[in-house]
Design a protein around this motif. Structure first.
Motif, PDB file in Angstrom:
ATOM      1  N   ILE A   9       7.882  21.597   2.217  1.00 52.99           N
ATOM      2  CA  ILE A   9       7.125  20.307   1.726  1.00 52.99           C
ATOM      3  C   ILE A   9       6.012  20.683   1.271  1.00 52.99           C
ATOM      4  N   ASN A  10       5.158  21.758   0.829  1.00 53.18           N
ATOM      5  CA  ASN A  10       4.671  22.008   0.487  1.00 53.18           C
ATOM      6  C   ASN A  10       4.305  22.215  -1.242  1.00 53.18           C
TER       7      ASN A  10
ATOM      8  N   TRP B  36       0.922   3.869  -2.966  1.00 53.68           N
ATOM      9  CA  TRP B  36       0.580   5.707  -3.055  1.00 53.68           C
ATOM     10  C   TRP B  36       1.923   6.407  -2.639  1.00 53.68           C
ATOM     11  N   LEU B  37       3.122   5.502  -3.013  1.00 53.84           N
ATOM     12  CA  LEU B  37       4.537   6.717  -3.888  1.00 53.84           C
ATOM     13  C   LEU B  37       4.211   7.194  -4.701  1.00 53.84           C
TER      14      LEU B  37
ATOM     15  N   ASN C 288       1.877  19.808  -4.209  1.00 59.25           N
ATOM     16  CA  ASN C 288       1.749  18.627  -2.595  1.00 59.25           C
ATOM     17  C   ASN C 288       1.163  17.935  -1.855  1.00 59.25           C
ATOM     18  N   MET C 289       1.377  17.278  -1.102  1.00 54.88           N
ATOM     19  CA  MET C 289       0.516  15.814  -1.018  1.00 54.88           C
ATOM     20  C   MET C 289      -1.083  16.258  -0.265  1.00 54.88           C
ATOM     21  N   ASN C 290      -2.265  15.062  -0.979  1.00 57.20           N
ATOM     22  CA  ASN C 290      -2.871  15.081  -1.463  1.00 57.20           C
ATOM     23  C   ASN C 290      -3.690  13.842  -0.306  1.00 57.20           C
ATOM     24  N   THR C 291      -4.534  14.891   0.853  1.00 53.99           N
ATOM     25  CA  THR C 291      -4.863  14.347   2.352  1.00 53.99           C
ATOM     26  C   THR C 291      -6.084  14.044   1.326  1.00 53.99           C
ATOM     27  N   SER C 292      -7.225  14.330   0.878  1.00 51.06           N
ATOM     28  CA  SER C 292      -8.614  13.532   1.003  1.00 51.06           C
ATOM     29  C   SER C 292      -8.543  12.568  -0.194  1.00 51.06           C
ATOM     30  N   THR C 293      -8.166  12.133  -1.561  1.00 50.70           N
ATOM     31  CA  THR C 293      -7.883  11.296  -1.940  1.00 50.70           C
ATOM     32  C   THR C 293      -6.662  10.456  -1.827  1.00 50.70           C
ATOM     33  N   PHE C 294      -7.415   9.189  -2.524  1.00 46.26           N
ATOM     34  CA  PHE C 294      -5.727   7.899  -1.971  1.00 46.26           C
ATOM     35  C   PHE C 294      -4.688   7.914  -3.419  1.00 46.26           C
TER      36      PHE C 294
ATOM     37  N   PHE D 287       6.923  18.641  -1.743  1.00 45.44           N
ATOM     38  CA  PHE D 287       6.433  16.907  -2.079  1.00 45.44           C
ATOM     39  C   PHE D 287       5.983  15.791  -3.291  1.00 45.44           C
TER      40      PHE D 287
ATOM     41  N   LEU E 213      10.952  17.814   2.359  1.00 49.34           N
ATOM     42  CA  LEU E 213      10.224  17.893   3.253  1.00 49.34           C
ATOM     43  C   LEU E 213      10.239  18.965   4.863  1.00 49.34           C
TER      44      LEU E 213
ATOM     45  N   ILE F 148       0.692  -0.912   0.421  1.00 48.13           N
ATOM     46  CA  ILE F 148      -0.234  -0.448  -0.129  1.00 48.13           C
ATOM     47  C   ILE F 148       1.016   1.210  -0.328  1.00 48.13           C
ATOM     48  N   PRO F 149       2.015   1.599   0.580  1.00 47.41           N
ATOM     49  CA  PRO F 149       2.636   2.837   1.132  1.00 47.41           C
ATOM     50  C   PRO F 149       3.015   2.808  -0.244  1.00 47.41           C
TER      51      PRO F 149
END
Lengths: 414, 281, 481
Positions: B241-242, B29-30, B40-46, B245, B236, B25-26
């Motif tokens: 990071i923004n 995701w990477l 930047n990081m998407n924190t709302s959907t996988f 990422f 990071l 999984i990780p």
């Protein structure tokens, strides 16, 4: 053993030859600045070289964030950059470690080559910045930017009137299904609530910090009252306690209707909240039956010179050049960072910038922080305890927590 | 009866599939993040809302923060040098302690055990000042020395392998008039391919993995001198990071690919080497 | 214990022999042997080994030059670690600062140690040199062949090959491991901290003060002892779980993959090995963002209602699941993430070892009607344990010092809510090494870091001694030879 010795001898020879060979080389200076400033600094360094055409310079530009400059410099002062940018709260540690030059020792050179005395420089910058660059009566660094936090909010969800108080702000955000974000787990931010009640901190010559947050402030509020007010905010459904350094991510995440942050997030806020975003002082805090302004931290960014530099005189001139009016204007244009130079901040562009307005409003009630190295970890932990609600509402428990906080912050350094 | 057996085979393989799924999984995701269209990081959907390869392109366009091509070359050079020195040192110590018959052998091995018990992070500051004395800070030679100079201490697995090399061969060679150096070079080394491969891989990987020492020694703040680990770690940083990422993810993938390839090619030797060493070591 | 006793006895006997040979050589040697006490090459020169004589004399000259020009600047100040405070003045002519001839306590300590090591080696060379010269005299008197220089060199590829092999690695180890460790031990007895940082300040010897303040409250901080006990506790708990979970996880995983029922075992194994191929700093930093308070896992948990449910049963009080930011949660997560990283690696090792598992035992067990669990319990596990016990011990020690996992997962993310821990700059998830790293990097408390370092060493040493003496019986070396 033979090998080791011959290696040593060979190395010694190479080193001594090197020293001879480089004796007549250009004036070598290393500069450390923030990652975001690299392009701007590179341009200004070229301008500096052009300003002194009869000297040959070899200026290297390296990256070191202002917020971590002290950590890197103190690890090995002699290998650190000659000229470096840092945040004002690091000044006492830098002075105590002998890592920053008392500018009065080189004032003669400054006067001879740049035509400025230290008094000229002090007069050209805002008073707060000059105070922040002074420690035990000596002037150590050239300030170039105001740095502090204030409130951004999205007028689509929150009216200017609602943004006046924490209750109004949080209720409005809750009604819109949005959040209000602030970092509690940092002594830079959470001191704002204690400052609001009239508490303060101060720094002793031996590097220890004085703190009386477990008692009663000159304004007649107790530390327990402040904690209760903070708990009321942190416990509100619309409040989001953001980990230190995670604010930008959370703004980008899009759940926030208001956030306590600084000019470094102006562009991001404008992208997320829309160009009609608002910026201003922090909301009023309700303590007992009174409403008092939440007094944020006022700090500055400045450039210092390493006394172990091989080219101290020229390093000071470069540091001065990188913080003069022209440089500060250029920096504002590049990064929208509010200048400390009075003439530079007077320009229309600066005055019209919403981020600068917000910072100015917050700074009007803000407090210059004066703390030692033992301040940060205990206060960060304390803020986190409030964020997670682990202290509880019992007054005796709050008092114990405050006592422990003060014990940690005021502990001897060593 | 057959159904029951089939059922157990299916459930067995499903269990493995589930485990592999969890493990990946990780990593998935990477990979997904690296193809995201936002910095930047998407924190709302996988999975990213929009896919793009633009950050891979950006990875190869150096800016003030990102110098990935330079970092990669630096790390590669350091890794090659470290690999050569470490492999030599490890094999030398392992051979001497496995085949040697000198009085100081046992005491030296005991000292090595003691030295291995000290946490390396602790001695960092002293190592730093030693290097600075020789003018080797902010240099890739210095960093190589840090990674490789003490590698002799990691000889145990290799010695374990050498212990399994049949002594009869060596005795025969000795009778033929071979000296120790020739036995080492012409008999022991050729029969020890698995452990040599193991040593090479693990020493080659060190510079790609370490960032603590690299950060300490490359302290001039000059981005183009960094190794991959230091450079990517910086991305990071709170203030970066923004905007970096996704580039970090791209960099992570690109570093992993050669290592993964190396692993798959060498997997057999690697397993043989480490197990033969561990069985005895 | 008798083993230790005989080892100690052997050690002293070896020292006795070493000096015995030396004194015999001096007493019975001729004038050349005696002269080689002063001029190292004398003994060889008399036996016509001129090249060797010149080399040894040059080495002697080297040691003398080293002592006069290098060591003499530092060693005399070793007792005080320096007395001249740094001072400087600006010279407007050169635009440079002019420093006084100040003492740098750290360099005095470092270079004194370096000199001591050089002298110690020189002393051994000196003693062995005299013994060799005497040996040559005996050989000459008995009319035995005396080696030419070429023959001497050849010996270093023959009978003395181990010296050739060991010298370069040992030099590396001495400079990059031994001297730093000695330095660390010495720093524990000084007051090297933020108030006493060279070059601007001096530090000096304080005896056992730092050790006292570690174990008595009221030393460095009011809560240092409090924090120390808790950090040590978690370090041991972590090392235990990190070692055994990955160890057994790896074995089970390998049994699962190597079972006859598995289809395409190579594919599965390759998939698992991918996690090793991603460098740890990438995978750990990634996982840390994956599980962060505002991260993707939290979003998913909130969406499926897990967060709300955990809140309703009182397991969390925050609007997110504090995977890596609250004690308990973070402890469990760190161990789980370590399983994620460690199991594939252990699986590879276990696969290799299980391939060597004696099949006749398995066969007879099957004939006896043992089921899988029994086979595993009575045959597979004992075999694995017997083979891997030493690596289990070294893994445990490695985990005590496992800096990467803890640092990359928690640095800058985890904020403790235990005020007493925070007052000592510690966190619940700190290992002794990460705490110590913090103390040196952010607080420059080198003296206490050194003390903790020594304690870490003692913990590891005691554990290793006990483990090797009680768990692993006998010395397996030589079984194959």
């Amino acid at each position: 053993m033979k090998k080791l010795l011959s290696l040593l001898l060979a190395l010694a020879m190479v080193l001594s030859l090197g020293a001879v060979a480089f004796a007549d080389d250009p004036i070598a200076i290393t500069v450390w600045g923030a990652e975001e400033d690299q392009t701007y600094l590179a341009e200004r360094i070229e301008a500096f070289k052009a300003a002194y055409p009869d000297q040959t310079f070899d200026i290297t530009l390296g990256v070191e964030s202002e917020s971590t400059a002290k950590d890197t410099i103190l690890t090995d002062v002699e290998a650190a950059a000659d000229v470096y940018a840092f945040a004002s709260d690091q000044l006492p540690d830098l002075v105590n470690a002998g890592a920053i030059l008392d500018l009065s020792t080189v004032e003669a050179a400054l006067q001879a080559l740049a035509g400025k005395t230290l008094d000229d420089i002090k007069a050209a910058n805002v008073e707060g910045a000059v105070t922040a660059a002074t420690y035990n009566g000596a002037f150590y660094a050239f300030p170039f930017a105001s740095d502090g936090f204030f409130m951004f909010y999205d007028p689509d969800y929150i009216s200017a009137e609602q943004a006046q108080t924490w209750e109004g702000l949080l209720d409005a955000a809750a009604a819109a299904g949005k959040k209000v974000g602030m970092t509690l787990a940092s002594g830079w931010y959470n001191t704002a609530f204690f400052n609001a009640a009239g508490f303060s901190t101060s720094l002793n010559a031996d590097g220890t910090t004085n703190m009386d947050w477990n008692g009663t402030s000159p304004d007649g509020f107790t530390g327990v009252q402040v904690v209760q007010a903070m708990q009321a905010i942190a416990g509100h459904d619309a409040f989001m306690a953001i980990a230190d350094g995670d604010i930008s991510n959370q703004i980008a995440g899009g759940d926030l209707a208001a956030v306590i942050s600084g000019t470094w997030d102006t562009k991001l806020v404008s992208d997320t909240f829309g160009e009609d975003y608002m910026a201003g002082a922090l909301p009023l805090l309700t303590l007992g039956d009174k409403q008092v302004p939440t007094r944020g931290t006022v700090s500055f960014k400045m450039i210092g010179v390493n006394p172990h530099s091989a080219q101290t005189g020229w390093a000071v001139l470069l540091a001065e050049f990188l913080t003069n009016e022209e440089s500060q204007v250029a920096r504002f244009e590049a990064r929208e960072i509010p200048p400390t130079n009075i003439a530079a901040s007077g320009s229309e562009a600066v005055q019209a910038n919403k981020g600068v307005v917000g910072l100015t409003e917050a700074a009007a009630v803000g407090v210059v922080q004066s703390v030692g190295g033992k301040y940060w970890d205990p206060t960060a932990s304390f803020g986190e305890q409030i964020a997670q609600g682990t202290i509880g509402t019992d007054e005796a428990a709050i008092q114990t927590a405050l006592d422990q906080l003060v014990e940690g912050v005021t502990a001897p350094v060593g | 009866m057959k159904d029951k057996k089939l059922g157990s085979i299916i459930s067995h393989n499903v269990l493995i599939a589930v485990l592999c799924f969890i493990w990946l999984i990780p990593i998935v995701w990477l990979v997904c993040m690296s193809f995201s269209a936002r910095p930047n990081m998407n924190t709302s959907t996988f999975f990213p809302q929009e896919w793009s390869t633009q950050y891979y392109k950006q990875l190869f366009q150096p800016d003030t923060v990102n110098q990935f091509p330079a970092w990669f070359m630096n790390t590669f050079k350091i890794a090659i040098a470290t690999c050569i020195i470490s492999t030599c040192f490890t094999l030398m110590v392992a051979y001497a302690t496995s085949f040697g018959k000198f009085k100081a052998r046992k005491p030296l091995m005991n000292v090595a055990v003691m030295l291995n018990l000290f946490p390396g992070v602790l001695t960092m500051i002293a190592v730093y000042f030693t290097l600075r004395t020789f003018g080797l800070t902010n240099s890739h030679i210095g960093l190589t020395l840090v990674y490789s100079a003490s590698s002799g201490l990691g000889y145990l697995i290799c010695k374990g392998f050498f212990d399994t090399v049949p002594r009869a061969l060596c005795e025969a060679a000795r009778l033929d008039g071979c000296n120790e150096a020739r036995i080492f070079a012409q008999i022991v080394i050729p029969t020890s391919r698995p452990i040599i491969v193991y040593t090479i891989i693990s020493s080659f990987l060190t510079p790609w993995m370490d960032f603590v020492f690299a950060k300490m020694i490359l302290n001039a703040g000059i981005s183009s001198q960094y190794t991959v680990a230091v450079g990517l770690y910086r991305m990071l940083d709170k203030s970066l990071i923004n905007s970096y990422f996704t580039i970090f993810c791209c960099g992570g993938i690109l570093v992993s690919i050669p290592i993964a390839v190396l692993f798959f090619i060498m997997q057999k030797f690697y397993v043989e080497g480490i197990t033969a060493g561990a069985v005895k070591g | 214990m008798t083993k230790v006793g005989s080892a100690v006895g052997g050690f002293f006997r070896a020292i006795g022999n070493f000096f015995g040979e030396f004194f015999t050589a001096i007493a019975k040697g001729d004038w050349a042997v005696k002269l080689s006490l002063i001029i190292w090459g004398a003994g060889y020169a008399k036996r016509r080994q001129y090249v060797k004589a010149i080399l040894m004399t040059l080495l002697e000259v080297g040691v003398i030059l080293f002592s006069v020009y290098f060591a003499s600047q530092y060693v005399p100040k070793f007792g005080t670690l320096g007395t001249v405070q740094f001072a400087q003045e600006f010279n407007i002519e050169t635009m440079q600062m002019e420093n006084n001839d100040y003492d740098h306590s750290f360099l005095i300590l470092l270079f004194s140690l370096f000199s001591f090591v050089v002298w110690a080696v020189a002393a051994v060379v000196w003693i062995r040199n005299v013994v060799h010269a005497y040996q040559l005299q005996l050989d000459a008197e008995a009319g035995r062949h005396i080696n030419t220089f070429k023959e001497d060199c050849m010996e270093y590829l023959g009978d003395k090959f181990h010296i050739t092999l060991l010298t370069p690695p040992i030099i590396g180890i001495v400079i990059f491991t031994v001297i730093p460790i000695l330095l660390l031990i010495f720093v524990a007895f000084t007051n090297y901290d933020q108030q006493h940082m060279p070059p601007n300040s001096l530090f000096t010897w304080v005896g056992f003060e730092n050790f006292k303040s570690l174990f008595s409250n009221g030393g460095m901080t009011v809560t240092f002892g409090y924090a120390f006990v808790r950090v040590l506790g978690w370090t041991l708990v972590w090392a235990f779980f990190a070692t055994f979970t990955t160890y057994f996880g790896g074995i089970l995983m390998s049994l699962l993959l190597n079972s006859k029922k598995t289809r395409a075992p190579r594919l599965w194994r390759t998939l698992l090995v991918i996690t090793i191929a991603v460098p740890q700093f990438v995978s750990l930093l990634l996982v840390r963002n994956f599980f962060s308070n505002g991260g993707i896992v939290n979003t998913i948990c909130a969406n499926i209602g897990l967060t709300g449910w955990l809140r309703s049963i009182g397991l969390i009080s925050t609007s997110y699941i504090p995977f890596l930011t609250a004690p308990g949660w973070a402890h469990v997560m760190i161990i789980l993430i370590n399983i994620w990283i460690g199991v594939p690696y252990q699986m590879l090792i276990a696969t290799g070892i299980l391939m060597n598992l004696p099949t006749d035992q398995l066969e007879s067990a099957r004939v006896d009607g043992a089921n899988k669990v029994q086979t595993f319990r009575y045959i597979t596990m004992p075999y694995m344990l017997q083979v891997t016990a030493p690596t289990l011990v070294t893994d445990f020690v490695k985990n005590i010092n496992n800096f990467n996992v803890i640092f990359l997962l928690t640095d800058g993310v985890y904020t403790t809510t235990n005020q007493l821990m925070a007052n000592s700059q510690a966190k619940e998830v700190d290992l002794l090494v990460t705490w110590l790293f913090n103390l040196t990097q952010n607080y420059y408390n080198y003296k206490m870091a050194a003390v903790i370092g020594i304690v870490v060493f003692l913990v590891c040493a005691i554990f290793t001694l006990v483990a090797f003496n009680f768990l692993i019986k006998g010395d397996k070396e030589g079984v194959y030879q």
